[in-house]
Scaffold this motif. Sequence first.
Motif, PDB file in Angstrom:
ATOM      1  N   GLN A  30       0.833  -1.201   0.000  1.00 48.54           N
ATOM      2  CA  GLN A  30       0.000   0.000   0.000  1.00 48.54           C
ATOM      3  C   GLN A  30       0.868   1.251   0.000  1.00 48.54           C
ATOM      4  OE1 GLN A  30      -3.244   0.241  -0.250  1.00 48.54           O
ATOM      5  NE2 GLN A  30      -3.900  -1.835   0.060  1.00 48.54           N
ATOM      6  N   VAL A  34       0.322   2.179  -3.825  1.00 51.05           N
ATOM      7  CA  VAL A  34      -0.963   2.880  -3.805  1.00 51.05           C
ATOM      8  C   VAL A  34      -0.811   4.352  -3.461  1.00 51.05           C
ATOM      9  CG1 VAL A  34      -3.229   2.944  -2.707  1.00 51.05           C
ATOM     10  CG2 VAL A  34      -2.167   0.767  -3.253  1.00 51.05           C
ATOM     11  N   ALA A  77      -7.946  -4.385   2.758  1.00 50.71           N
ATOM     12  CA  ALA A  77      -7.237  -3.422   1.923  1.00 50.71           C
ATOM     13  C   ALA A  77      -8.036  -2.159   1.649  1.00 50.71           C
ATOM     14  CB  ALA A  77      -6.829  -4.065   0.602  1.00 50.71           C
ATOM     15  N   THR A  80      -7.008   0.511   4.259  1.00 52.65           N
ATOM     16  CA  THR A  80      -5.617   0.930   4.079  1.00 52.65           C
ATOM     17  C   THR A  80      -5.419   1.634   2.746  1.00 52.65           C
ATOM     18  OG1 THR A  80      -5.023  -1.255   3.234  1.00 52.65           O
ATOM     19  CG2 THR A  80      -4.683  -0.859   5.573  1.00 52.65           C
ATOM     20  N   SER A  81      -6.198   1.261   1.719  1.00 49.52           N
ATOM     21  CA  SER A  81      -6.101   1.944   0.425  1.00 49.52           C
ATOM     22  C   SER A  81      -6.534   3.401   0.544  1.00 49.52           C
ATOM     23  CB  SER A  81      -6.965   1.248  -0.619  1.00 49.52           C
ATOM     24  OG  SER A  81      -6.522  -0.053  -0.850  1.00 49.52           O
TER      25      SER A  81
END
Length: 190
Positions: A30, A34, A77, A80-81
């Motif tokens: 991440q 990301v 996710a 956290t994304s």
Amino acid sequence: KIPTAGQAHCDLQALETAFAVNSFLLLLGQATQVAPLLARDAHQGALLLYFSRPVLRSHYLLARLAAATGIGSLLVALGTSLVALAAGVLVRNPSAAPLAMGGLVLGSLTLSWILQAAYGRQGLARALDLHHALQAPWFLTTWLLQPSAPPKPMLQVMLLGLVIWLALAALGWWLLQRFLRNPPLGKGRA
């Protein structure tokens, strides 16, 4: 062949270790992949191209979020994304975005350690450790695989930490919406 209780316990410990490693790898992915997504688009002036077409800002954000969530499992996710994308928007520099996300995780770990050393309340202090809290869904999964075992006392703490992650994700969503309301369309490279 039916496994013995000791073998089942060792299997669950191996599964918990694998989940701990996976949560670390998820955070690493991440932070490095990301977090720079929106910062790179803003830095290179790509938002001007995207929004000159009939692309809604919410569709753009959902497409980036879907790409970011594809790195890990959907449940874990997604939060956290959002936090990683918001970290990239805050710094607006693609090379500094992983540092912002990593700083958030290391800052939470440091704060957790300081509180544990100062007050000795390991339970509440561990809830601030985001890497530890991220393991909550996986530890809950291991408890569901063996319901006869009593739930771990740390599971409640991890779930409290997961609530902290969700609060950070909500703050990240608000920040991303605010960023896309007035994006830096014409700046391009500095």
